[in-house]
Design an enzyme around this catalytic site. Sequence first.
Site, PDB file in Angstrom:
ATOM      1  N   GLN A  82      -1.841  14.967  -3.970  1.00 32.43           N
ATOM      2  CA  GLN A  82      -1.158  16.184  -3.529  1.00 32.43           C
ATOM      3  C   GLN A  82       0.324  16.101  -3.895  1.00 32.43           C
ATOM      4  OE1 GLN A  82      -2.746  17.079   0.777  1.00 32.43           O
ATOM      5  NE2 GLN A  82      -2.966  14.907   0.336  1.00 32.43           N
ATOM      6  N   ASP A  85       5.531  14.548  -7.414  1.00 35.77           N
ATOM      7  CA  ASP A  85       6.432  13.655  -8.154  1.00 35.77           C
ATOM      8  C   ASP A  85       5.674  12.966  -9.294  1.00 35.77           C
ATOM      9  OD1 ASP A  85       5.342  10.998  -7.374  1.00 35.77           O
ATOM     10  OD2 ASP A  85       6.013  11.536  -5.362  1.00 35.77           O
ATOM     11  N   HIS A 102      -1.397  19.955  -6.310  1.00 36.86           N
ATOM     12  CA  HIS A 102      -0.269  20.810  -5.921  1.00 36.86           C
ATOM     13  C   HIS A 102       0.786  20.933  -7.013  1.00 36.86           C
ATOM     14  CE1 HIS A 102      -1.358  20.157  -1.382  1.00 36.86           C
ATOM     15  NE2 HIS A 102      -2.142  21.029  -1.992  1.00 36.86           N
ATOM     16  N   GLY A 171      -1.644   7.843   2.750  1.00 33.34           N
ATOM     17  CA  GLY A 171      -0.393   8.532   3.079  1.00 33.34           C
ATOM     18  C   GLY A 171      -0.466  10.039   3.112  1.00 33.34           C
ATOM     19  N   ASN A 197      -2.448   4.493   6.309  1.00 34.72           N
ATOM     20  CA  ASN A 197      -1.404   5.383   6.823  1.00 34.72           C
ATOM     21  C   ASN A 197      -0.600   4.600   7.851  1.00 34.72           C
ATOM     22  OD1 ASN A 197      -0.023   7.649   8.187  1.00 34.72           O
ATOM     23  ND2 ASN A 197      -1.512   8.941   7.134  1.00 34.72           N
ATOM     24  N   ALA A 215       1.947   1.783   3.070  1.00 37.09           N
ATOM     25  CA  ALA A 215       1.133   1.623   1.865  1.00 37.09           C
ATOM     26  C   ALA A 215       1.720   0.568   0.928  1.00 37.09           C
ATOM     27  CB  ALA A 215       1.011   2.973   1.140  1.00 37.09           C
TER      28      ALA A 215
HETATM   29  P1  OAD Z   1       2.561  14.859   5.069  1.00 48.06           P
HETATM   30  O1  OAD Z   1       4.047  14.776   5.135  1.00 48.06           O
HETATM   31  O2  OAD Z   1       1.894  15.971   5.783  1.00 48.06           O
HETATM   32  O3  OAD Z   1       1.937  13.494   5.570  1.00 48.06           O
HETATM   33  C1  OAD Z   1       2.451  12.266   5.143  1.00 48.06           C
HETATM   34  C2  OAD Z   1       1.617  11.170   5.768  1.00 48.06           C
HETATM   35  O4  OAD Z   1       2.053   9.935   5.234  1.00 48.06           O
HETATM   36  C3  OAD Z   1       1.756  11.076   7.293  1.00 48.06           C
HETATM   37  O5  OAD Z   1       0.464  11.046   7.878  1.00 48.06           O
HETATM   38  C4  OAD Z   1       2.500   9.770   7.515  1.00 48.06           C
HETATM   39  O6  OAD Z   1       2.083   9.101   8.681  1.00 48.06           O
HETATM   40  C5  OAD Z   1       2.104   8.984   6.269  1.00 48.06           C
HETATM   41  N1  OAD Z   1       3.092   7.978   5.829  1.00 48.06           N
HETATM   42  C6  OAD Z   1       4.438   8.022   5.877  1.00 48.06           C
HETATM   43  N2  OAD Z   1       4.981   6.938   5.337  1.00 48.06           N
HETATM   44  C7  OAD Z   1       3.947   6.174   4.905  1.00 48.06           C
HETATM   45  C8  OAD Z   1       3.863   4.910   4.251  1.00 48.06           C
HETATM   46  N3  OAD Z   1       4.954   4.214   3.898  1.00 48.06           N
HETATM   47  N4  OAD Z   1       2.634   4.414   3.971  1.00 48.06           N
HETATM   48  C9  OAD Z   1       1.506   5.103   4.321  1.00 48.06           C
HETATM   49  N5  OAD Z   1       1.531   6.304   4.949  1.00 48.06           N
HETATM   50  C10 OAD Z   1       2.739   6.837   5.236  1.00 48.06           C
HETATM   51  O7  OAD Z   1       2.195  14.853   3.512  1.00 48.06           O
HETATM   52  P2  OAD Z   1       0.871  15.372   2.803  1.00 48.06           P
HETATM   53  O8  OAD Z   1      -0.329  15.079   3.611  1.00 48.06           O
HETATM   54  O9  OAD Z   1       0.925  14.881   1.414  1.00 48.06           O
HETATM   55  O10 OAD Z   1       2.189  20.812  -0.147  1.00 48.06           O
HETATM   56  O11 OAD Z   1       1.135  16.922   2.809  1.00 48.06           O
HETATM   57  C11 OAD Z   1       0.239  17.774   2.151  1.00 48.06           C
HETATM   58  C12 OAD Z   1       0.984  18.914   1.534  1.00 48.06           C
HETATM   59  O12 OAD Z   1       1.820  19.542   2.518  1.00 48.06           O
HETATM   60  C13 OAD Z   1       1.972  18.521   0.446  1.00 48.06           C
HETATM   61  O13 OAD Z   1       1.359  18.323  -0.797  1.00 48.06           O
HETATM   62  C14 OAD Z   1       2.890  19.707   0.416  1.00 48.06           C
HETATM   63  C15 OAD Z   1       3.088  19.921   1.890  1.00 48.06           C
HETATM   64  O14 OAD Z   1       3.406  21.216   2.259  1.00 48.06           O
HETATM   65  C16 OAD Z   1       2.699  21.462  -1.203  1.00 48.06           C
HETATM   66  O15 OAD Z   1       3.743  21.131  -1.735  1.00 48.06           O
HETATM   67  C17 OAD Z   1       1.867  22.601  -1.658  1.00 48.06           C
END
Ligand code: OAD
Length: 230
Positions: A82, A85, A102, A171, A197, A215
Amino acid sequence: MAVFSGAGLSAESGIATFRDQETDALWSRFDPTELASVDGFARNPSRVIDWYNWRRGRLAHAAPNPAHRALASQPGLAHITQNVDDLLERAGVSEEGIHRLHGSIIRDRCHACCGYLETVDLSHPPPLRDCPRCGALLRPAVVWFGEPLPERAFRRAERLCAEVDCLLVVGTSGSVYPAAGLVALARARGAGIVVVNTQPSRHSSGADVECIGPAGELLPQLFEGLSLRS
Ligand code: OAD
């Protein structure tokens, strides 16, 4: 085996997540309806471009972290992400091997229908400008809220999730559909679900194995000594 990744994969590279409770997540500081929607772009296109260019500047100075490198060390892994980058590519994953749900922040595309696409210089991203082919506005080649996912990438991701024996979910909060639904699809087709996560997420309940931690620490351990065939 395939990996389904989200913003947490790049968090340790200094790229902000969207919904993390513990950090300065983007959607707790900025309004997605203004910055990541067609209506927001129509209301104030310069504001949207400036915001993406600020993110591009951050990305220009970022580097792949140990999680990206651990994934890149496994040529047999299929990637569904998703993330917009290019850190997986910079870690060594081939562009063709990544199914981007995305879009990509490193490119601009025509906001109308002419199909113009251009790679931007992340260190010096251009301000709001017109499409050189048709005169409409250019915009980042990312998917905004309310827009459909790139059909080809999503179909391929669905096919992969229906076929893999194991899906590694890294993540992602599991908040955004249809992407998040791929995990349930893989599970329904018999894949083992391994979640990495820093905290429990919406994918926790469907996980066969859940690894809580960064991660960048867990993936190198997970892949140590393991070599997945390409
Ligand atoms: P989120 O910001 O919703 O979730 C990030 C997840 O990563 C969270 O559950 C954190 O707990 C976890 N996290 C943070 N740091 C971490 C680490 N060092 N190691 C492992 N896990 C970690 O991001 P996405 O699920 O990617 O959409 O969000 C989905 C979409 O929402 C994105 O692609 C974007 C956004 O709106 C678009 O741009 C269309």
